[in-house]
Design a protein around this motif. Structure first.
Motif, PDB file in Angstrom:
ATOM      1  N   ASP A  65       0.829  -1.207   0.000  1.00  0.00           N
ATOM      2  CA  ASP A  65       0.000   0.000   0.000  1.00  0.00           C
ATOM      3  C   ASP A  65       0.865   1.260   0.000  1.00  0.00           C
ATOM      4  N   HIS A  66       1.976   1.214   0.720  1.00  0.00           N
ATOM      5  CA  HIS A  66       2.856   2.377   0.770  1.00  0.00           C
ATOM      6  C   HIS A  66       3.605   2.584  -0.546  1.00  0.00           C
ATOM      7  N   TYR A  69       1.101   4.283  -2.639  1.00  0.00           N
ATOM      8  CA  TYR A  69       0.963   5.672  -2.183  1.00  0.00           C
ATOM      9  C   TYR A  69       2.109   6.535  -2.720  1.00  0.00           C
ATOM     10  N   LEU A 108      -9.973   3.626   3.056  1.00  0.00           N
ATOM     11  CA  LEU A 108      -8.861   2.727   2.758  1.00  0.00           C
ATOM     12  C   LEU A 108      -9.106   1.345   3.350  1.00  0.00           C
ATOM     13  N   ARG A 118      -8.545  -1.029  -3.723  1.00  0.00           N
ATOM     14  CA  ARG A 118      -7.466  -0.601  -2.824  1.00  0.00           C
ATOM     15  C   ARG A 118      -6.349   0.103  -3.569  1.00  0.00           C
ATOM     16  N   THR A 122      -5.237   3.938  -2.817  1.00  0.00           N
ATOM     17  CA  THR A 122      -3.892   4.286  -2.351  1.00  0.00           C
ATOM     18  C   THR A 122      -3.179   5.206  -3.336  1.00  0.00           C
ATOM     19  N   PHE A 135      -2.402   8.084   6.662  1.00  0.00           N
ATOM     20  CA  PHE A 135      -2.443   6.988   5.695  1.00  0.00           C
ATOM     21  C   PHE A 135      -1.873   5.710   6.309  1.00  0.00           C
ATOM     22  N   ALA A 139      -3.815   2.303   6.800  1.00  0.00           N
ATOM     23  CA  ALA A 139      -3.262   1.183   6.026  1.00  0.00           C
ATOM     24  C   ALA A 139      -2.930   0.016   6.945  1.00  0.00           C
TER      25      ALA A 139
END
Length: 214
Positions: A65-66, A69, A108, A118, A122, A135, A139
């Motif tokens: 997810d990061h 992002y 999220l 998702r 993100t 976030f 997350a």
């Protein structure tokens, strides 16, 4: 099934699980959920340990997810603008943008259970400059809840069909599919109600204008 047995019970499976869960965060064609459910099935019969499965799946999802992002943050709105109107990707980004503006990080958590949602969320959060600290918090909640959900679904199927792991995997995937269908049905009904409400308001305004003109 012999190949699956060998793969799931291998010590390298934990690393593969982490990698697939991470990759699925920004490349949503990798079957990470199926892999987590399968791991849960075999955990019920003494295969991989359930706790490491949950931990590594959650860490992988959190990392993925990061990455998504950061990609959204770096590319700005280009990824959103490249989505062609009328495509599923364009609709996903449109939905993500609206829901992020309305509900912030809470979406999220929900988006982790929406097919393709998702990644759209993100990326959009990165593109609009959503605060990183918030976030990461949401997350983390999403990743842990998703990992528990997938692993426990598989564990339930594996416990029910301990002598036949294939049936356990089928039950776990069937339950996951049912949840996905339910989520999509609720979203569809809400969209229809919103559309009907909007249409009704527009029709009323037109009628009022006509009456005033008369």
């Amino acid at each position: 099934m012999g190949f699956v047995d060998t793969a799931v019970t291998s010590p390298w499976f934990y690393l593969a699980l982490f990698a697939v869960a991470a990759l699925d965060g920004f490349f949503p064609v990798v079957p990470s959920e199926s892999m987590v459910i399968t791991a849960g099935v075999y955990a019920a019969s003494g295969g991989p340990e359930l706790v490491p499965v949950v931990v590594l799946a959650a860490l992988g999802a959190f990392a993925g997810d990061h990455v998504s992002y950061v990609l959204g943050r770096g590319s700005g709105g280009r990824l959103v603008r490249r989505a062609r109107p009328g495509t599923r990707r364009h609709r996903a980004f449109g939905w993500a943008g609206r829901t992020v503006a309305e509900r912030g990080g809470l979406i999220l958590v929900v988006a982790r259970y929406v097919p393709g949602g998702r990644t759209a969320v993100t990326l959009t959060m990165g593109a609009v400059g959503f605060r990183l600290r918030s976030f990461s918090l949401f997350a983390g909640v999403a990743a842990v809840s998703w990992a528990l959900y997938g692993a426990l679904l598989g564990y339930v199927g594996g416990a029910a069909f301990e002598d036949d792991p294939l049936k356990g995997v089928a039950v776990g995937l069937g339950l996951a599919l049912s949840v996905t269908v339910l989520v999509e049905a609720v979203r569809f009904i809400r969209r229809r109600r919103t559309s009907d409400h909007t249409t009704g308001g527009t029709t009323g305004d037109v009628a009022a204008d006509v009456a005033e003109a008369r």
